[in-house]
Write a protein that holds these residues in place. Structure first.
Motif, PDB file in Angstrom:
ATOM      1  N   GLU A 197     -26.684  21.445 -15.291  1.00  0.00           N
ATOM      2  CA  GLU A 197     -27.258  20.006 -14.656  1.00  0.00           C
ATOM      3  C   GLU A 197     -26.481  20.519 -13.163  1.00  0.00           C
ATOM      4  N   ILE A 198     -25.789  20.830 -12.975  1.00  0.00           N
ATOM      5  CA  ILE A 198     -24.753  21.382 -12.085  1.00  0.00           C
ATOM      6  C   ILE A 198     -25.959  21.813 -10.602  1.00  0.00           C
ATOM      7  N   TYR A 199     -26.768  23.248 -11.562  1.00  0.00           N
ATOM      8  CA  TYR A 199     -27.186  23.575 -10.961  1.00  0.00           C
ATOM      9  C   TYR A 199     -28.801  23.519 -10.243  1.00  0.00           C
ATOM     10  N   PHE A 200     -29.551  22.877 -10.910  1.00  0.00           N
ATOM     11  CA  PHE A 200     -30.239  21.928 -10.658  1.00  0.00           C
ATOM     12  C   PHE A 200     -29.776  20.713  -9.488  1.00  0.00           C
ATOM     13  N   ARG A 201     -29.496  19.715  -9.726  1.00  0.00           N
ATOM     14  CA  ARG A 201     -28.455  18.327  -8.671  1.00  0.00           C
ATOM     15  C   ARG A 201     -27.806  19.255  -7.456  1.00  0.00           C
ATOM     16  N   ASN A 202     -27.251  20.185  -7.552  1.00  0.00           N
ATOM     17  CA  ASN A 202     -27.490  21.490  -6.377  1.00  0.00           C
ATOM     18  C   ASN A 202     -28.553  22.184  -5.501  1.00  0.00           C
ATOM     19  N   GLU A 203     -29.531  21.731  -6.316  1.00  0.00           N
ATOM     20  CA  GLU A 203     -30.816  22.309  -5.334  1.00  0.00           C
ATOM     21  C   GLU A 203     -31.810  21.854  -5.549  1.00  0.00           C
ATOM     22  N   GLY A 204     -31.225  20.083  -5.163  1.00  0.00           N
ATOM     23  CA  GLY A 204     -31.673  18.471  -5.159  1.00  0.00           C
ATOM     24  C   GLY A 204     -33.177  17.885  -5.642  1.00  0.00           C
ATOM     25  N   TYR A 205     -32.707  18.673  -7.083  1.00  0.00           N
ATOM     26  CA  TYR A 205     -33.992  18.248  -8.530  1.00  0.00           C
ATOM     27  C   TYR A 205     -33.470  16.982  -9.267  1.00  0.00           C
ATOM     28  N   ARG A 206     -33.957  15.742  -9.542  1.00  0.00           N
ATOM     29  CA  ARG A 206     -33.799  15.079 -10.039  1.00  0.00           C
ATOM     30  C   ARG A 206     -33.499  14.810 -11.774  1.00  0.00           C
ATOM     31  N   LEU A 207     -32.969  14.888 -12.732  1.00  0.00           N
ATOM     32  CA  LEU A 207     -32.884  15.290 -13.460  1.00  0.00           C
ATOM     33  C   LEU A 207     -32.689  14.046 -14.911  1.00  0.00           C
ATOM     34  N   LEU A 208     -33.627  14.056 -15.805  1.00  0.00           N
ATOM     35  CA  LEU A 208     -33.400  13.510 -16.768  1.00  0.00           C
ATOM     36  C   LEU A 208     -33.051  14.485 -18.231  1.00  0.00           C
ATOM     37  N   LYS A 209     -32.599  13.530 -18.940  1.00  0.00           N
ATOM     38  CA  LYS A 209     -31.592  14.851 -20.071  1.00  0.00           C
ATOM     39  C   LYS A 209     -31.584  13.805 -21.543  1.00  0.00           C
ATOM     40  N   ALA A 210     -32.487  14.646 -22.474  1.00  0.00           N
ATOM     41  CA  ALA A 210     -32.554  14.390 -23.334  1.00  0.00           C
ATOM     42  C   ALA A 210     -31.367  15.256 -24.499  1.00  0.00           C
ATOM     43  N   PHE A 211     -31.143  14.473 -26.367  1.00  0.00           N
ATOM     44  CA  PHE A 211     -30.731  15.159 -26.466  1.00  0.00           C
ATOM     45  C   PHE A 211     -31.300  16.240 -28.115  1.00  0.00           C
ATOM     46  N   ASP A 212     -32.827  15.504 -28.115  1.00  0.00           N
ATOM     47  CA  ASP A 212     -33.756  15.893 -29.304  1.00  0.00           C
ATOM     48  C   ASP A 212     -35.275  15.482 -28.915  1.00  0.00           C
ATOM     49  N   GLY A 213     -35.956  15.931 -29.310  1.00  0.00           N
ATOM     50  CA  GLY A 213     -37.224  16.169 -29.630  1.00  0.00           C
ATOM     51  C   GLY A 213     -38.189  14.381 -29.304  1.00  0.00           C
ATOM     52  N   ARG A 214     -37.814  13.882 -30.255  1.00  0.00           N
ATOM     53  CA  ARG A 214     -37.750  12.212 -30.427  1.00  0.00           C
ATOM     54  C   ARG A 214     -37.129  11.471 -29.032  1.00  0.00           C
ATOM     55  N   GLU A 215     -35.982  11.742 -28.333  1.00  0.00           N
ATOM     56  CA  GLU A 215     -35.524  11.144 -27.287  1.00  0.00           C
ATOM     57  C   GLU A 215     -36.440  12.118 -26.141  1.00  0.00           C
ATOM     58  N   ALA A 216     -36.743  13.083 -26.096  1.00  0.00           N
ATOM     59  CA  ALA A 216     -37.702  13.691 -25.170  1.00  0.00           C
ATOM     60  C   ALA A 216     -39.085  12.616 -24.844  1.00  0.00           C
ATOM     61  N   LEU A 217     -39.207  13.327 -25.533  1.00  0.00           N
ATOM     62  CA  LEU A 217     -40.807  12.045 -25.809  1.00  0.00           C
ATOM     63  C   LEU A 217     -40.712  10.814 -25.763  1.00  0.00           C
ATOM     64  N   ASP A 218     -39.714  10.134 -26.116  1.00  0.00           N
ATOM     65  CA  ASP A 218     -39.710   8.042 -25.266  1.00  0.00           C
ATOM     66  C   ASP A 218     -38.930   8.383 -23.964  1.00  0.00           C
TER      67      ASP A 218
END
Length: 235
Positions: free
Chosen positions: A20-41
């Motif tokens: 997350e630190i690296y992506f935000r420093n590069e200006g990306y918008r980040l979404l986080k999920a902690f398993d496959g089902r949460e990702a699909l939602d």
């Protein structure tokens, strides 16, 4: 300019927080999920440009999630896994992943792969829109140009024989439609089939060797057992 959105899916929160630190420093918008089902939602609610997907997770692992995502979406998917063997890499790529990073990894390597995949995705996306307008046939990132007699897969030219090209063109003109070996032979060879279908099956096998990452687990040219063959349009 709209920021690219990355969906990071991993049950190890330390890895999520580090990337997350690296992506935000590069200006990306980040979404986080902690398993496959949460990702699909999340994918049902959010626009996502790239997914980083861990293989080993609870509830739904990354491989199953990747297969479900590929039923509808074509954004780049980068797999993360503690298993670095060739078989694990091939397994991930054959179900629709675009790249693969073994743990432990350098976050700068992951960032470089993300940038590379996003460049390819945005360029290819523009090319696809232009090619569709020009009448070319598109099945996911397999593109058939009847005018130029060319086939590309993920931007890579594929050399096919005239018969192989004719088979691919036939299936690409009717995405999702199943053709049996007799129908393929009649349309491509222009005469009634003279054997038990071996000629068509040999050509299908050769085409898969050229267009698929793993010809035993095809992404593009599918067998409908007991019926025939088809190309699916995913874009």
């Amino acid at each position: 300019m709209e920021r690219d959105t990355i969906l990071l899916v991993d049950d190890e929160k330390e890895i999520v927080e580090l990337l997350e630190i690296y992506f935000r420093n590069e200006g990306y918008r980040l979404l986080k999920a902690f398993d496959g089902r949460e990702a699909l939602d999340l994918l049902r609610r959010e626009k996502v440009d790239l997914i980083i997907l861990d293989v080993m997770m609870p509830r739904m692992d990354g491989l199953e999630a990747c297969m479900k995502i590929r039923e509808e979406r074509r954004m780049p998917i980068i797999m993360l896994s503690a298993k670095g063997g060739d078989l694990d890499k091939i397994g991930g790529l054959s179900i629709g992943a675009d790249d693969y990073v073994a743990k432990p990894f350098n976050p700068l390597e992951v960032l470089a792969r993300v940038k590379s995949q996003l460049r390819r995705y945005h360029v290819l996306g523009g090319e696809l829109r232009e090619k569709v307008a020009e009448g070319e046939l598109v099945c996911d990132d397999l593109i058939v140009s009847p005018v130029n007699h060319e086939v590309t897969v993920q931007g890579r030219p594929v050399k096919l024989t005239p018969r192989e090209f004719a088979i691919v063109e036939l299936l690409a003109r009717h995405p999702g439609q199943v053709f049996n070996v007799e129908q393929i032979y009649t349309r491509v060879w222009g005469e009634p089939p003279m054997d038990n279908g071996n000629t068509v099956m040999v050509h299908i096998r050769n085409i898969r060797e050229k267009i698929e990452v793993d010809s035993r687990k095809p992404r593009y040219l599918h067998t409908v057992w007991g019926v025939g063959y088809k190309l699916d349009r995913m874009n």
